[in-house]
Design a protein around this motif. Structure first.
Motif, PDB file in Angstrom:
ATOM      1  N   ARG A  50     -16.746 -10.508  -7.898  1.00 50.88           N
ATOM      2  CA  ARG A  50     -16.214  -9.772  -6.754  1.00 50.88           C
ATOM      3  C   ARG A  50     -14.799  -9.276  -7.041  1.00 50.88           C
ATOM      4  N   LYS A  51     -13.985 -10.109  -7.680  1.00 47.67           N
ATOM      5  CA  LYS A  51     -12.618  -9.714  -8.031  1.00 47.67           C
ATOM      6  C   LYS A  51     -12.625  -8.492  -8.944  1.00 47.67           C
ATOM      7  N   GLY A  52     -13.523  -8.479  -9.913  1.00 48.38           N
ATOM      8  CA  GLY A  52     -13.632  -7.342 -10.822  1.00 48.38           C
ATOM      9  C   GLY A  52     -14.036  -6.072 -10.107  1.00 48.38           C
ATOM     10  N   LYS A  53     -15.014  -6.178  -9.214  1.00 46.55           N
ATOM     11  CA  LYS A  53     -15.472  -5.005  -8.456  1.00 46.55           C
ATOM     12  C   LYS A  53     -14.371  -4.481  -7.547  1.00 46.55           C
ATOM     13  N   GLU A  54     -13.652  -5.383  -6.894  1.00 47.60           N
ATOM     14  CA  GLU A  54     -12.563  -4.966  -6.014  1.00 47.60           C
ATOM     15  C   GLU A  54     -11.460  -4.266  -6.802  1.00 47.60           C
ATOM     16  N   ALA A  55     -11.149  -4.772  -7.984  1.00 48.39           N
ATOM     17  CA  ALA A  55     -10.131  -4.132  -8.820  1.00 48.39           C
ATOM     18  C   ALA A  55     -10.571  -2.723  -9.208  1.00 48.39           C
ATOM     19  N   MET A  56     -11.832  -2.571  -9.559  1.00 44.50           N
ATOM     20  CA  MET A  56     -12.356  -1.259  -9.928  1.00 44.50           C
ATOM     21  C   MET A  56     -12.261  -0.293  -8.751  1.00 44.50           C
ATOM     22  N   GLU A  57     -12.709  -0.719  -7.574  1.00 45.79           N
ATOM     23  CA  GLU A  57     -12.668   0.143  -6.396  1.00 45.79           C
ATOM     24  C   GLU A  57     -11.231   0.507  -6.025  1.00 45.79           C
ATOM     25  N   ARG A  58     -10.336  -0.469  -6.097  1.00 40.92           N
ATOM     26  CA  ARG A  58      -8.931  -0.241  -5.738  1.00 40.92           C
ATOM     27  C   ARG A  58      -8.295   0.779  -6.686  1.00 40.92           C
ATOM     28  N   GLU A  59      -8.491   0.597  -7.983  1.00 44.42           N
ATOM     29  CA  GLU A  59      -7.865   1.490  -8.963  1.00 44.42           C
ATOM     30  C   GLU A  59      -8.473   2.888  -8.921  1.00 44.42           C
ATOM     31  N   LEU A  89      -9.045  18.459 -12.146  1.00 46.20           N
ATOM     32  CA  LEU A  89     -10.240  17.617 -12.042  1.00 46.20           C
ATOM     33  C   LEU A  89     -10.562  16.943 -13.374  1.00 46.20           C
ATOM     34  N   GLN A  90     -10.401  17.664 -14.479  1.00 43.18           N
ATOM     35  CA  GLN A  90     -10.646  17.084 -15.804  1.00 43.18           C
ATOM     36  C   GLN A  90      -9.658  15.959 -16.085  1.00 43.18           C
ATOM     37  N   ASP A  91      -8.389  16.183 -15.735  1.00 45.93           N
ATOM     38  CA  ASP A  91      -7.369  15.138 -15.911  1.00 45.93           C
ATOM     39  C   ASP A  91      -7.715  13.909 -15.076  1.00 45.93           C
ATOM     40  N   MET A  92      -8.184  14.135 -13.847  1.00 51.24           N
ATOM     41  CA  MET A  92      -8.558  13.031 -12.968  1.00 51.24           C
ATOM     42  C   MET A  92      -9.728  12.257 -13.563  1.00 51.24           C
ATOM     43  N   GLN A  93     -10.706  12.990 -14.080  1.00 50.69           N
ATOM     44  CA  GLN A  93     -11.865  12.330 -14.682  1.00 50.69           C
ATOM     45  C   GLN A  93     -11.448  11.516 -15.913  1.00 50.69           C
ATOM     46  N   ASN A  94     -10.575  12.072 -16.741  1.00 51.51           N
ATOM     47  CA  ASN A  94     -10.101  11.339 -17.920  1.00 51.51           C
ATOM     48  C   ASN A  94      -9.351  10.082 -17.510  1.00 51.51           C
ATOM     49  N   ASN A  95      -8.541  10.190 -16.468  1.00 50.96           N
ATOM     50  CA  ASN A  95      -7.798   9.042 -15.959  1.00 50.96           C
ATOM     51  C   ASN A  95      -8.749   7.980 -15.417  1.00 50.96           C
ATOM     52  N   MET A  96      -9.783   8.418 -14.720  1.00 57.21           N
ATOM     53  CA  MET A  96     -10.771   7.488 -14.187  1.00 57.21           C
ATOM     54  C   MET A  96     -11.500   6.761 -15.319  1.00 57.21           C
ATOM     55  N   GLU A  97     -11.874   7.484 -16.356  1.00 56.60           N
ATOM     56  CA  GLU A  97     -12.582   6.871 -17.480  1.00 56.60           C
ATOM     57  C   GLU A  97     -11.704   5.836 -18.187  1.00 56.60           C
ATOM     58  N   ALA A  98     -10.424   6.176 -18.376  1.00 56.90           N
ATOM     59  CA  ALA A  98      -9.505   5.240 -19.029  1.00 56.90           C
ATOM     60  C   ALA A  98      -9.302   3.997 -18.169  1.00 56.90           C
ATOM     61  N   THR A  99      -9.155   4.206 -16.858  1.00 56.27           N
ATOM     62  CA  THR A  99      -8.959   3.081 -15.941  1.00 56.27           C
ATOM     63  C   THR A  99     -10.200   2.211 -15.903  1.00 56.27           C
ATOM     64  N   GLN A 100     -11.366   2.832 -15.862  1.00 48.37           N
ATOM     65  CA  GLN A 100     -12.614   2.077 -15.848  1.00 48.37           C
ATOM     66  C   GLN A 100     -12.730   1.221 -17.108  1.00 48.37           C
ATOM     67  N   GLY A 145      -9.792   4.242  -6.285  1.00 48.44           N
ATOM     68  CA  GLY A 145      -9.316   4.817  -5.030  1.00 48.44           C
ATOM     69  C   GLY A 145      -7.922   5.392  -5.182  1.00 48.44           C
ATOM     70  N   LYS A 146      -7.077   4.749  -5.988  1.00 52.09           N
ATOM     71  CA  LYS A 146      -5.730   5.267  -6.238  1.00 52.09           C
ATOM     72  C   LYS A 146      -5.799   6.623  -6.941  1.00 52.09           C
ATOM     73  N   ILE A 147      -6.730   6.745  -7.861  1.00 53.23           N
ATOM     74  CA  ILE A 147      -6.847   7.974  -8.639  1.00 53.23           C
ATOM     75  C   ILE A 147      -7.406   9.105  -7.791  1.00 53.23           C
ATOM     76  N   THR A 148      -8.463   8.812  -7.045  1.00 49.41           N
ATOM     77  CA  THR A 148      -9.134   9.876  -6.293  1.00 49.41           C
ATOM     78  C   THR A 148      -8.527  10.097  -4.918  1.00 49.41           C
ATOM     79  N   GLY A 149      -7.660   9.207  -4.480  1.00 51.33           N
ATOM     80  CA  GLY A 149      -7.080   9.347  -3.148  1.00 51.33           C
ATOM     81  C   GLY A 149      -8.132   9.219  -2.069  1.00 51.33           C
ATOM     82  N   GLY A 150      -9.221   8.535  -2.374  1.00 53.87           N
ATOM     83  CA  GLY A 150     -10.291   8.331  -1.404  1.00 53.87           C
ATOM     84  C   GLY A 150     -11.271   9.489  -1.314  1.00 53.87           C
ATOM     85  N   MET A 151     -11.066  10.529  -2.144  1.00 56.04           N
ATOM     86  CA  MET A 151     -11.985  11.676  -2.114  1.00 56.04           C
ATOM     87  C   MET A 151     -13.333  11.288  -2.672  1.00 56.04           C
TER      88      MET A 151
END
Length: 116
Positions: free
Chosen positions: A90-99, A21-32, A101-107
């Motif tokens: 909208r493009k920026g928001k969609e990119a954020m949601e898409r990326e 979970l910590q790795d996932m959070q770090n990945n999410m922060e970097a992606t964001q 979603g890849k990290i969390t697998g939709g969780m």
């Protein structure tokens, strides 16, 4: 009487799960951060107006073709600006949601999805 701790099953112990979970959070922060720094561009009016915004929503540039600047029809230019700004955002928001979603697998993970 001692409390019984149920078997976690699947072989994943709590420490390994917390690390994952910590790795996932770090990945999410970097992606964001990466998406917030990325520029998204959109145009309207057949390219007459072009707008670039960051994933964080900061307007970086607005380009207007000189032939669309009509002092008698400022409303059309305003509408084109609004359309281009909304599309770029909208493009920026969609990119954020898409990326994300890849990290969390939709969780839906409380606390982690707050990054989006």
């Amino acid at each position: 009487m001692k409390a019984r701790i149920p078997n976690q099953g699947g072989g994943m112990n709590q420490a390994a799960m917390m690390k994952q979970l910590q790795d996932m959070q770090n990945n999410m922060e970097a992606t964001q951060k990466e998406i917030e720094e990325t520029e998204f561009t959109a145009s309207s009016g057949g390219g007459a107006v072009e707008v670039s915004v960051t994933g964080a929503g900061e307007v970086k540039s607005i380009n207007i073709q000189p032939d669309v600047v009509d002092p008698d029809d400022v409303e059309m230019l305003e509408d084109m600006l609004i359309a281009a700004l909304n599309e770029a955002t909208r493009k920026g928001k969609e990119a954020m949601e898409r990326e994300m979603g890849k990290i969390t697998g939709g969780m839906n993970i409380p606390g982690l999805n707050g990054l989006i």
